[in-house]
Design an enzyme around this catalytic site. Structure first.
Site, PDB file in Angstrom:
ATOM      1  N   LYS A 130       0.854  -1.205   0.000  1.00  0.00           N
ATOM      2  CA  LYS A 130       0.000   0.000   0.000  1.00  0.00           C
ATOM      3  C   LYS A 130       0.880   1.241   0.000  1.00  0.00           C
ATOM      4  CE  LYS A 130       0.928   1.342   4.434  1.00  0.00           C
ATOM      5  NZ  LYS A 130       1.766   2.462   4.765  1.00  0.00           N
TER       6      LYS A 130
ATOM      7  N   ASP B 272      -1.897  -1.842  10.364  1.00  0.00           N
ATOM      8  CA  ASP B 272      -2.169  -1.809   8.918  1.00  0.00           C
ATOM      9  C   ASP B 272      -2.819  -3.104   8.414  1.00  0.00           C
ATOM     10  OD1 ASP B 272      -1.089   0.696   8.727  1.00  0.00           O
ATOM     11  OD2 ASP B 272       0.852   0.047   7.936  1.00  0.00           O
TER      12      ASP B 272
HETATM   13  P1  ATP Z   1       4.312  -0.273   7.730  1.00  0.00           P
HETATM   14  O1  ATP Z   1       4.163   0.494   6.424  1.00  0.00           O
HETATM   15  O2  ATP Z   1       3.125  -1.189   8.019  1.00  0.00           O
HETATM   16  O3  ATP Z   1       4.721   0.549   8.890  1.00  0.00           O
HETATM   17  P2  ATP Z   1       6.841  -1.153   6.759  1.00  0.00           P
HETATM   18  O4  ATP Z   1       6.549  -1.335   5.301  1.00  0.00           O
HETATM   19  O5  ATP Z   1       7.503   0.124   7.128  1.00  0.00           O
HETATM   20  O6  ATP Z   1       5.503  -1.337   7.553  1.00  0.00           O
HETATM   21  P3  ATP Z   1       7.707  -3.869   6.988  1.00  0.00           P
HETATM   22  O7  ATP Z   1       8.276  -4.155   5.645  1.00  0.00           O
HETATM   23  O8  ATP Z   1       6.374  -4.423   7.306  1.00  0.00           O
HETATM   24  O9  ATP Z   1       7.738  -2.303   7.288  1.00  0.00           O
HETATM   25  O10 ATP Z   1       8.815  -4.361   8.041  1.00  0.00           O
HETATM   26  C1  ATP Z   1       8.870  -3.870   9.342  1.00  0.00           C
HETATM   27  C2  ATP Z   1       9.603  -4.884  10.204  1.00  0.00           C
HETATM   28  O11 ATP Z   1       8.783  -6.044  10.354  1.00  0.00           O
HETATM   29  C3  ATP Z   1      10.911  -5.354   9.601  1.00  0.00           C
HETATM   30  O12 ATP Z   1      11.948  -4.913  10.433  1.00  0.00           O
HETATM   31  C4  ATP Z   1      10.845  -6.872   9.572  1.00  0.00           C
HETATM   32  O13 ATP Z   1      11.938  -7.459  10.242  1.00  0.00           O
HETATM   33  C5  ATP Z   1       9.574  -7.234  10.331  1.00  0.00           C
HETATM   34  N1  ATP Z   1       8.786  -8.282   9.641  1.00  0.00           N
HETATM   35  C6  ATP Z   1       8.174  -9.309  10.219  1.00  0.00           C
HETATM   36  N2  ATP Z   1       7.522 -10.065   9.322  1.00  0.00           N
HETATM   37  C7  ATP Z   1       7.706  -9.514   8.123  1.00  0.00           C
HETATM   38  C8  ATP Z   1       7.286  -9.847   6.804  1.00  0.00           C
HETATM   39  N3  ATP Z   1       6.522 -10.915   6.558  1.00  0.00           N
HETATM   40  N4  ATP Z   1       7.625  -9.007   5.802  1.00  0.00           N
HETATM   41  C9  ATP Z   1       8.371  -7.900   6.062  1.00  0.00           C
HETATM   42  N5  ATP Z   1       8.816  -7.558   7.287  1.00  0.00           N
HETATM   43  C10 ATP Z   1       8.493  -8.357   8.324  1.00  0.00           C
END
Ligand code: ATP
Length: 297
Positions: free
Chosen positions: A17, A142
């Site tokens: 997203k 989210d």
């Molecule tokens: P958001 O936009 O929801 O805040 P994000 O895109 O900034 O999330 P993610 O890619 O979801 O961040 O990753 C955040 C943390 O979650 C990472 O440090 C990762 O180690 C952990 N994590 C746990 N499971 C997953 C997964 N399936 N995919 C990605 N990251 C994961």
């Protein structure tokens, strides 16, 4: 909802997203922030394969950047359902990670949402959307949006969702700079008094309803830029580069660091993509994620 991916009938697509607006209305007594954000799914997808069997819950992935133990949000999602329904069987979860990690694109949340949806079907548990949304909210803010999909206004800590109509198809270039940002730290550092201009969500929603891409672009605004840009000025530089490449507007998604430029057409986005691809390792040409593009398998 997540549908089997186009490439095979076995795996499910988990779309990323972007936040087209993100406003913080205040801090709540439970420590979370009160949000008003428009979220929009894009066709940058992880692929999740679920296979019943064995005695354990196991996660594997093509990416070394995510945990494969109980810290993985997909694992947490499976564990939550297995506990709720006292499932004794094992499950293998394979995550083909294409969404950049720690990027503000909800990569972990969409994997979790897809696993909730997938297990519900695979094990014939019969949970309705409301139950899935409740479970999702327990995993992360989210996750409910990722279950609902499409475009929605998310309020509260992200779990109060108002689905929006399909709206104009959006064409974007995404640039993820070469660092990750901790969502938690950005929210902790946020100060309302540093915000000059908050998003006007009613104006955004009016433009959205009218298919008015110019005003949709004009009303894009994210208050978390005040924190992330101060710490990482490269985000402002990428915004400038996207604007110089013809974007109607450019914005950081979520807590960053990914920045996206919105273009008037796929052709213009394609031209800008070629330009940004030369400068950044992680640049993506993406469009709105359309349910009609998926096949129901
Ligand atoms: P958001 O936009 O929801 O805040 P994000 O895109 O900034 O999330 P993610 O890619 O979801 O961040 O990753 C955040 C943390 O979650 C990472 O440090 C990762 O180690 C952990 N994590 C746990 N499971 C997953 C997964 N399936 N995919 C990605 N990251 C994961």
């Amino acid at each position: 909802m997540n549908y089997p991916c186009q490439d095979c009938s076995q795996c499910l697509e988990a779309p990323a997203k972007v936040n087209l607006t993100l406003d913080i209305l205040g801090k709540r007594t439970d420590g979370y922030h009160e949000l008003a954000t428009v979220m929009h799914q894009i066709n940058l997808v992880d692929r999740i394969n679920l296979k019943r069997g064995g005695t354990e819950l196991r996660v594997s992935s093509n990416s070394a950047l995510i945990p494969v133990d109980e810290e993985n949000l997909a694992y947490k999602a499976a564990q939550l359902i297995f506990e709720k329904f006292a499932v004794r069987e094992g499950l293998q979860i394979y995550i083909e990670k294409n969404i950049p990690v720690g990027a503000g694109l909800a990569g972990g949340s969409t994997d979790a949402a897809t696993v909730l949806y997938g297990i519900n079907h695979l094990f014939g548990l019969g949970m309705g959307l409301e139950t899935l949304l409740d479970l999702g909210a327990r995993i992360g803010s989210d996750v409910p949006f990722c279950l609902l999909g499409g475009t929605a206004l998310a309020c509260g800590r992200g779990e109060i969702l108002t689905p929006l109509t399909e709206g104009p198809p959006l064409h974007m270039v995404l640039v993820k700079p070469d660092f990750q940002i901790s969502t938690r730290e950005v929210y902790q550092a946020f100060r309302l008094e540093k915000v000059n201009k908050s998003p006007d969500n009613p104006a955004f929603l009016a433009a959205w309803r009218n298919y008015d891409i110019i005003n949709v672009a004009q009303e894009m605004n994210n208050v978390l830029e005040t924190v992330s840009i101060e710490e990482h000025p490269e985000i402002a530089l990428i915004k400038q580069q996207l604007l110089a490449s013809g974007a109607l507007n450019a914005l950081m998604s979520g807590s960053g660091p990914t920045v996206f430029g919105l273009y008037a057409s796929l052709e213009e986005a394609g031209r800008a993509f070629k330009n940004m691809q030369d400068k950044y390792k992680e640049a993506f040409l993406v469009s709105s994620y359309r349910r009609s593009e998926r096949h129901d398998g």
